[in-house]
Design an enzyme around this catalytic site. Structure first.
Site, PDB file in Angstrom:
ATOM      1  N   ASP A 479       0.950  -1.319   0.170  1.00 11.42           N
ATOM      2  CA  ASP A 479       0.082   0.114   0.030  1.00 11.42           C
ATOM      3  C   ASP A 479       0.880   1.360  -0.014  1.00 11.42           C
ATOM      4  OD1 ASP A 479      -2.100   1.398   0.218  1.00 11.42           O
ATOM      5  OD2 ASP A 479      -3.045   0.648   2.003  1.00 11.42           O
ATOM      6  N   ASP A 549     -10.664   2.203  -3.598  1.00 12.62           N
ATOM      7  CA  ASP A 549     -11.078   1.998  -2.352  1.00 12.62           C
ATOM      8  C   ASP A 549     -12.559   2.087  -2.213  1.00 12.62           C
ATOM      9  OD1 ASP A 549      -8.952   1.687  -0.858  1.00 12.62           O
ATOM     10  OD2 ASP A 549      -8.570   3.451  -0.062  1.00 12.62           O
TER      11      ASP A 549
HETATM   12  C1  DGJ Z   1      -5.918   1.684   1.854  1.00  8.39           C
HETATM   13  C2  DGJ Z   1      -6.015   0.773   1.044  1.00  8.39           C
HETATM   14  O1  DGJ Z   1      -6.537   0.956  -0.097  1.00  8.39           O
HETATM   15  C3  DGJ Z   1      -7.099  -0.130   1.837  1.00  8.39           C
HETATM   16  O2  DGJ Z   1      -7.548  -1.199   1.142  1.00  8.39           O
HETATM   17  C4  DGJ Z   1      -6.707  -0.445   3.241  1.00  8.39           C
HETATM   18  O3  DGJ Z   1      -5.488  -1.447   2.945  1.00  8.39           O
HETATM   19  C5  DGJ Z   1      -6.203   0.655   3.813  1.00  8.39           C
HETATM   20  N1  DGJ Z   1      -5.373   1.650   3.282  1.00  8.39           N
HETATM   21  C6  DGJ Z   1      -5.240   0.204   5.031  1.00  8.39           C
HETATM   22  O4  DGJ Z   1      -4.871   1.166   5.620  1.00  8.39           O
END
Ligand code: DGJ
Length: 731
Positions: A479, A549
């Site tokens: 991430d 997201d």
């Molecule tokens: C952003 C990501 O896109 C989510 O899927 C998740 O992993 C969060 N970060 C966790 O902090």
């Protein structure tokens, strides 16, 4: 593939169905001739245009017959007579000049394609591609540009990159170093500029605007390719659709700040360019040093956006994505993020995994919160050791329990970040991107680690590798949750500070290269707050990317549709999540959530222990469907039948390369009362074949399905979806 007329010289690059040509002019400039449907070299040679025009300066021996300002150029330099946006600008600290004149000196042919230094790039065997390297030189400074063109025999694709070398005796500073620039003739002024733009949770909307005189551009100044704009631009023929019209696309294999631009000059000639963003960029080249630009992928389609996408998908699956993963069915995952957020421990994870294992899910991905003392998003990035309060027995114990259920284990990391509340920060308060004397901005309570520094990368690598060497982790979610500000590196002298952001990206690639070499069995899914770094640079190392997201099925229609313009469906990670959806509050049917997710790298993002027995049965059916279709989803050709950007419905279709089967996904957004019966004409099938609708005795000819269509049931509620699987009858 590459034809050369050595007298001029002139160069004709023939990729599948496509020709790209350029020549050396009487003045030694490298002039563009043609890019479009395949032509013989004789048919192209008359296309060279050299002419003067008012207020366009001329070389001293040419009076007013020749000017760079109107000449279609392959790689233009700032400073003499081309007033359009240049590909390269070179500052000469010795006398303050910014002028270089690039003249042809030589060329050579290379079988296959050389690897790029320190950058991800497409790869090929020697029999499938050929590379032409053309060298241009500025006699005064010794600045040299080697332009590399790789031609792929089976794809309508040419890749371009430039290697810029200081062959002189004084230092030079690059102020601009784009990867590629193509000048089109005035007939193209009626084309449109296509971009994929959006925001967090709304990535890659398809936006098409008519070209107009002046600049149109997309760029990222964020140190990442970004949610806001994708490093892809295209010129599309007026009125081009999925099936019709010429399309010229350019994609940059790069994950940092970029510029993609079209400039139409006073004669209506568009110049299309892509490269590392010149904004806040500089690169010092001492004598003998070189700078390698990222690779640009140029694609041509004479049959609309659909054909362009299929060409890009085939090309990336074969020549960009790690062959170990490109065609390998991906595990069905359950990710605990939207199920638990930070509220989990070993028992909770195991309860979810146990339910998952019973319905065929193959992998538990433990998301954010398993390390340091991270109870929320305010701490511990940089301390990659398990939180033993959450996970008593650590990852070893969790690994034992999960693998004991027959499941695999995946783990979330955010390697490029540091929390001020972390042991790493307390030990190394200067390891993040920063400018001395300024406090620095926090984003999600974190700073960006200075990945341009080897010692920083080494420490993060050490921590991650320690875990991967001692636990049965086979999946990493990588991430990255904030963009760069105060871009400065304590390790660079003042005159090199402009290099920081690019050096960071080179550091990231070096890390990923090392990581994928030591842990080839680990599948990496990259992510940047969803799809904030969905670019070919990341795809080279990470065969799938968390698309957004926003996991709401209806929002995903636009996001996945836009992303599929360039990137294969198999690279789009897509999960079924709970309702009301956490991003938009919408409640959609479980089946629709499944159908939309079942087009990508499939998984779940909900608490299975809270699902009803009916939902669990549906999960079982969906997982089985994904396993049935995984080969088709990995290898098939995508046909976009209905666009969410144009209508209330979306339809996509994956067709096997031998047209032996197809999977059609149809989603209606809002239902209406009293609607007529309607059909959905399919594409890409074999008209002569007979196809059975799976699960029924109904058989249709390919012709019927394509010219007549599949009957769309009368909608009885919002967000209704259907998935039809057609299998060709034998014989
Ligand atoms: C952003 C990501 O896109 C989510 O899927 C998740 O992993 C969060 N970060 C966790 O902090």
């Amino acid at each position: 593939m590459i034809e050369i007329n050595t007298t001029k010289p002139a160069f004709y690059l023939h990729a599948a169905n496509t020709t790209y040509a350029f020549e050396v002019t009487s003045e030694g400039d490298l002039a563009h001739l043609y890019w479009g449907p395949r032509l013989h070299s004789q048919d192209v040679s008359h296309l060279g245009r050299v002419r003067g025009r008012a207020f366009s300066p001329n070389p001293q021996n040419c009076h007013d017959t020749y000017t760079l300002d109107s000449l279609p150029l392959e790689y233009s330099a700032y400073g003499t007579s081309d007033f359009r946006s240049p590909a390269v600008e070179v500052f000469q600290p010795r006398d303050g000049s910014r002028i270089v004149e690039l003249k042809y000196t030589s060329h050579r042919l290379i079988p296959g394609k050389p690897k790029l230094d320190g950058l991800p790039s497409t790869f090929t065997s020697e029999s499938e591609a050929e590379t032409l390297a053309v060298t241009l030189r500025d006699a005064k400074t010794g600045f040299e540009v080697e332009l590399l063109y790789t031609v792929f025999e089976k794809h309508p694709v040419i890749t371009r990159t430039a290697r810029l070398t200081n062959q002189g005796s004084d230092p030079l500073q690059l102020r601009r170093a784009l990867s590629c620039s193509v000048d089109f003739t005035p007939e193209y002024s009626g084309y449109s500029f296509l971009q994929l733009s959006g925001a967090w949770t709304q990535e890659r909307n398809l936006i098409v605007s008519p070209l107009r005189p002046g600049m149109q551009s997309v760029e990222s100044r964020r140190g990442a390719s970004s949610h806001q704009h994708n490093p892809f631009v295209a010129l599309t023929e007026f009125g081009a659709s999925e099936e019709r019209g010429r399309v010229y696309g350019m994609n940059l294999i790069y994950s940092g700040g970029f510029l993609g631009a079209a400039e139409v000059d006073i004669d209506g000639q568009p110049r299309l360019q892509i490269g590392v963003n010149p904004f806040d960029f500089g690169w010092l080249l001492n004598p003998g040093e070189s700078f390698q630009t990222p690779e640009a992928v140029l694609v041509f389609s004479a049959e609309g956006l659909g054909e362009m996408s299929r060409s890009m998908h085939r090309f990336y699956r074969k020549h960009l994505i790690n062959p170990r993963w490109a065609d390998r069915p991906r595990p069905v995952v359950i990710n605990n993020w939207e199920a638990t957020y930070f509220n989990f421990n070993t028992d909770k994870l195991c309860a979810i995994a146990e339910q998952a294992s019973k319905v065929g899910i193959e992998m538990l991905v433990v998301d954010d919160g398993w390390f340091g003392h991270r109870m929320d998003d305010k701490s511990s990035l940089g301390d990659w050791t398990p939180d033993l309060k959450r996970l008593p027995g650590g990852l070893e114990e969790l690994g034992r329990r999960i693998t004991g259920m027959g499941m695999q284990l995946g783990l979330w990391f955010e390697p490029e970040m540091i929390s001020p509340d972390s042991d790493l920060f307390r030990q190394h308060p200067d390891w993040h991107l920063r400018v001395p004397g300024r406090p620095g901005m926090l984003g999600r309570s974190q700073f960006v680690l200075d990945f341009s520094r080897p010692e920083v990368r080494e420490e993060i690598y050490r921590q991650m590798a320690t875990i991967l060497r001692s636990t049965p982790i086979t999946f990493v979610k990588w991430d990255m949750n904030r963009h760069m500000t105060e871009i400065g590196s304590s390790a660079l002298p003042p005159e090199r500070q402009f290099e920081t952001a690019h050096r960071y990206i080179l550091g990231l690639y070096e890390f990923l290269e090392r990581f994928t070499t030591e842990f080839p069995h680990v599948l990496i899914e990259s992510c940047s707050g969803g799809g904030g770094r969905f670019d070919p640079g990341m795809l080279y190392y990470t065969p799938q990317i968390w698309t957004s997201d926003n996991s709401d099925a209806i929002s995903r229609l636009k996001i996945q549709h836009g992303t599929s313009l360039v990137y294969p469906f198999s690279t789009l990670s897509a999960h079924v999540s709970a309702v009301p959806n956490c991003a938009v509050g919408r409640t959609t049917p479980f089946t629709t959530r499944g159908h939309v997710a079942l087009t990508g790298a499939f998984g779940y993002e909900l608490d299975l222990t809270e699902c009803t027995p009916e939902e669990i049965e549906e999960v079982r059916t969906q997982v089985a469907a994904y396993k049935t279709h995984s080969k088709l989803l990995l290898e098939g050709d995508l046909y976009r039948l209905r666009s969410p950007f144009e209508s209330n419905e979306t339809a996509w279709m994956m067709v096997a390369p031998d047209r032996s089967e197809a999977l059609v996904t149809y989603v209606l957004v809002l239902s209406a009362c009293n609607t007529p019966n309607r059909n959905l004409p399919l594409r890409g099938l074999d008209p002569a074949k007979r196809y059975r609708l799976a699960g029924t005795e109904r058989v249709y000819s390919g012709k019927t399905l394509m010219y007549g269509g599949v009957e769309i049931p009368i909608p009885d509620r919002d967000f209704r979806s259907y998935q039809w699987h057609f299998i060709a009858e034998q014989g």
